[in-house]
Design a protein around this motif. Structure first.
Motif, short mmCIF file in Angstrom:
data_model
loop_
_atom_site.label_atom_id
_atom_site.label_comp_id
_atom_site.label_asym_id
_atom_site.label_seq_id
_atom_site.Cartn_x
_atom_site.Cartn_y
_atom_site.Cartn_z
N UNK A 175 -23.78 82.77 -3.82
CA UNK A 175 -22.01 82.92 -3.18
C UNK A 175 -21.61 81.42 -2.40
N UNK A 176 -19.99 81.46 -1.98
CA UNK A 176 -19.41 81.06 -1.58
C UNK A 176 -19.90 80.95 -0.24
N UNK A 177 -19.94 81.60 0.44
CA UNK A 177 -20.68 81.68 2.21
C UNK A 177 -21.58 80.72 2.34
N UNK A 178 -23.02 81.39 1.35
CA UNK A 178 -24.05 80.81 0.95
C UNK A 178 -23.66 78.71 1.36
N UNK A 179 -23.20 78.39 0.17
CA UNK A 179 -22.31 77.05 -0.17
C UNK A 179 -22.15 76.30 1.31
N UNK A 180 -20.93 76.76 1.82
CA UNK A 180 -20.09 77.30 2.86
C UNK A 180 -21.31 76.28 4.15
N UNK A 181 -21.92 77.72 4.30
CA UNK A 181 -22.98 77.00 5.25
C UNK A 181 -24.03 75.99 5.30
N UNK A 182 -24.12 75.67 4.12
CA UNK A 182 -25.36 74.36 3.91
C UNK A 182 -24.70 73.34 3.91
N UNK A 183 -22.84 73.38 4.03
CA UNK A 183 -22.89 71.66 4.05
C UNK A 183 -22.72 72.17 5.94
N UNK A 184 -23.08 73.14 6.09
CA UNK A 184 -21.99 72.51 8.31
C UNK A 184 -23.16 72.43 8.45
N UNK A 185 -24.85 72.85 7.77
CA UNK A 185 -26.19 72.58 8.81
C UNK A 185 -26.50 71.35 8.87
N UNK A 186 -26.94 71.19 10.47
CA UNK A 186 -27.49 70.29 11.58
C UNK A 186 -29.12 70.19 11.25
N UNK A 187 -30.06 71.77 11.71
CA UNK A 187 -31.33 72.02 11.63
C UNK A 187 -31.73 73.16 10.90
N UNK A 188 -33.30 72.54 10.40
CA UNK A 188 -33.38 72.78 9.20
C UNK A 188 -35.65 73.09 9.65
N UNK A 189 -35.66 74.49 9.60
CA UNK A 189 -36.92 75.12 9.86
C UNK A 189 -37.72 74.74 8.64
N UNK A 190 -39.30 74.97 8.43
CA UNK A 190 -39.92 74.78 7.52
C UNK A 190 -40.71 75.58 7.67
N UNK A 191 -41.47 76.70 6.58
CA UNK A 191 -43.19 77.18 6.52
C UNK A 191 -44.04 76.15 6.09
#
Length: 663
Positions: free
Chosen positions: A338-354
């Motif tokens: 969906x559009x919310x996930x698409x836009x939110x991905x473009x605003x990320x500043x941090x990423x946490x990984x397992x």
């Protein structure tokens, strides 16, 4: 312009794929006929001075009919759904022009409006066809083995447990596991992997049936993928409508209705703006009370304002970009829900990984072999492999696999009498000598001699580096120490470097493994921080703390990390192909078990946000220019040309996302 079948989505869905006597192209053909009759009427009006007066009028009326047919149809449907949309505004303006006797301008308005919508429908159809094509990748029929016979049946009739025959270069008809044959399968239609993946049969079909989730990726098969040069027999594990491919197609299609933040904002704007436009149009009807002009002139100006202020381009600006972005991601093996996930991905500043299975392979590997007490690497590994191949423990299997690779053609002796010391290691007999393999803690207790100084020093050094260690002793000699580690994925460091270049400022690992292990992997792949010894709730708390400072994504397997993924701005599941749980729980699912798809989807989302912003600015800018221009006297014709031009511009701008390439 809205789909009246669902009033909940009527405000944003620009679906013009009307049926008719000419099929799906009926609206386009009607628009062309409208233009033809408009041109004929105009030609007669200008060039044939002696022609009957009714001839040009007949041409304009025919243009009204063909140009207004679908516009009127949709306006009626909108009225039934209790919505007043842009189609209705255009009809009011065209009707007003006819009342004033300006049939040529009214016909021009309806022609341009209808041709604009038909072209818009054609363009949007490209994005929708990219999605529909997913569902059409699987073949219509399958060759099923019934005893010794080969029977061709529709894929819908395949049952779980059927064995299908897939010949070279054929598409696979169903999800399943390979029971006979080896081949390289092109999985790009499902996972986006650019290189065919080597496949081999499962070791034991009975075990595979009991635990489908545990089947190795090298034995899994997905509907719609393309077989290579080897014939395969595949046992079906899912019906056609439950396959990974069909689920992806359904979820991508459903993603159209997921409204992005920008789309919700523009919807609110429209709800306020459209009534204001109508109020302004009514107010302009009273212009003769304050300025010297006729009611007809004021009425014409009012109709022109209705055309100019209709926020058609704004309504389609975000949905067209979301549709194109989601379709492009799906074609690259990434499901964006969906559009919310698409836009939110473009605003990320941090990423946490397992760690396990995300940044690492999820399988232990032998990383160091340190002989002691006069032994050499060959003797150490030969003894270790001889004993460990009697065990089914994952660490033992890793020692056997990697040890055999290192030993090459070296003969390996036969061990016997394996005994497991739970939580510590194993003992066995090799010839007439006892062998002990296990943790340092199993030595020096229960009558077992303590470790040699060299072995103790090697254990200490390896543990500080985050290695899992095992000591190998034969008789009275410590042959040495083997260091093991769940190694980083191929390309993980490069993928994280690309993410940093895309603007991800902080990247960290949150793992339940020992802190030293987490730190070692974190250093290897280039993370900013690695946190170990975390319980599931600790991971959630970490994500919660990060999200207060910046938008953060959690990247995991979609199952064990579900709570942390739900807490993050965006939850991203790795290797979701074949995993229903990962497909359902994640906001974004990387179908392939490959971190290198992560920079692609982040880059695509950033490009999508950029195009959404461009579309919104163009849409609002055109309205801001046209409204005062029509108030000051710009006619309906130029207004509708700019109006429809801006709508087509934002659609074709959005379609650029279909050609996005990961650079």
């Amino acid at each position: 312009m809205a789909d009246p079948k669902d009033s909940a989505t009527a405000s944003s869905n620009h679906d013009h794929s009307h049926g008719g006597i000419f099929g799906e192209r009926s609206e386009l053909i009607f628009a062309i006929l409208s233009g033809a009759f408009l041109a004929a009427g105009f030609a007669v009006d200008i060039l044939a001075e002696n022609a009957a007066e009714w001839l040009p009028l007949a041409g304009y009326l025919a243009a009204y009919f063909f140009g207004g047919f679908y516009t009127l149809k949709e306006a009626i449907d909108n009225a039934r759904a209790r919505t007043f949309k842009i189609d209705s505004l255009m009809l009011v303006a065209a009707t007003g022009a006819a009342i004033l006797g300006e049939f040529a301008e009214g016909a021009l308005l309806l022609f341009l409006f209808s041709i604009g919508h038909a072209l818009e429908n054609f363009a949007m159809g490209r994005a929708k066809r990219a999605i529909d094509a997913l569902a059409e990748l699987a073949p219509d029929t399958a060759t099923v083995l019934r005893g010794d016979a080969q029977v061709t049946v529709p894929v819908e009739e395949l049952k779980v447990g059927d064995t299908v025959l897939v010949r070279p270069n054929e598409r696979l008809p169903a999800d399943g596991f390979i029971v006979v044959g080896e081949s390289a399968i092109n999985q790009a239609p499902v996972t986006g992997e650019s290189i065919p993946v080597d496949k081999r049969p499962v070791p034991d079909a009975a075990i595979a049936r009991q635990s489908i989730a545990a089947i190795s990726s090298s034995s899994r098969a997905f509907a719609g993928t393309i077989n290579g040069s080897g014939a395969l027999r595949i046992e079906v594990t899912k019906k056609a409508n439950d396959s990974t491919l069909s689920k992806v197609a359904e979820l991508v299609a459903a993603a159209e209705t997921e409204r992005s933040p920008t789309q919700r904002m523009t919807d609110k704007f429209e709800r306020i703006f459209v009534p204001l436009v109508l109020a302004l149009a009514v107010l302009l009807l009273f212009a003769p009370l304050v300025i010297d002009e006729t009611f007809g002139e004021s009425f014409y100006r009012s109709m022109a304002v209705l055309v100019a202020a209709s926020p058609c381009a704004l309504a389609i600006a975000t949905p067209s970009a979301v549709l194109s972005g989601v379709a492009r991601a799906a074609r690259g093996g990434v499901l964006i829900k969906g559009g919310a996930a698409l836009e939110d991905l473009g605003t990320l500043k941090a990423m946490a990984f397992d760690k396990t299975g995300t940044l690492t392979e999820g399988e232990p590997r032998v990383t160091e072999v340190i002989p002691t007490d006069g032994a050499d690497e060959t003797e150490l590994l030969s003894v270790a492999v001889a004993v460990e191949r009697l065990s089914d423990h994952p660490l033992a299997q890793a020692v056997v696999r990697d040890g055999v690779d290192r030993l090459g053609d070296t003969d390996i002796p036969e061990a016997s009498d394996l005994k497991s010391l739970t939580g510590r290691g194993v003992t066995a007999r090799l010839g007439d000598e006892a062998v002990w393999i296990g943790k340092a803690e199993m030595f020096g207790v229960d009558g077992t001699a303590p470790l040699s100084d060299a072995s103790a020093e090697a254990i200490s050094a390896l543990r500080q580096q985050g290695r899992t260690t095992m000591v190998v002793r034969r008789g009275q000699r410590d042959l040495g120490v083997i260091g093991m580690m769940d190694t980083a994925r191929e390309g993980a460091r490069e993928a994280l470097a690309e993410l940093r270049a895309l603007g991800i400022e902080r990247m960290l690992m949150i793992s339940g493994d020992h802190a030293n292990v987490a730190a070692a992997i974190g250093k290897e792949v280039g993370l900013d921080e690695a946190r170990g010894d975390l319980m599931p709730q600790d991971k959630v708390d970490t994500i919660d703390a990060l999200s207060r400072k910046a938008k953060v994504a959690m990247v995991g397997d979609g199952v064990n990390d579900a709570p942390a993924m739900a807490k993050a701005t965006v939850g991203i599941a790795m290797g979701a192909a074949g995993s229903d749980v990962a497909l359902e729980t994640a906001d974004v699912a990387l179908m392939a078990d490959d971190l290198r798809h992560l920079p692609f989807v982040v880059g695509l989302s950033r490009k999508s946000r950029s195009i959404i912003r461009q579309n919104v600015y163009v849409s609002l800018g055109v309205v801001a220019i046209l409204v005062p221009a029509t108030i000051l006297g710009l006619g309906i014709g130029p207004a509708v040309i700019m109006h429809e031009g801006s709508t087509l511009l934002v659609v074709f701008n959005a379609l650029r996302l279909l050609g996005y390439r990961d650079v």
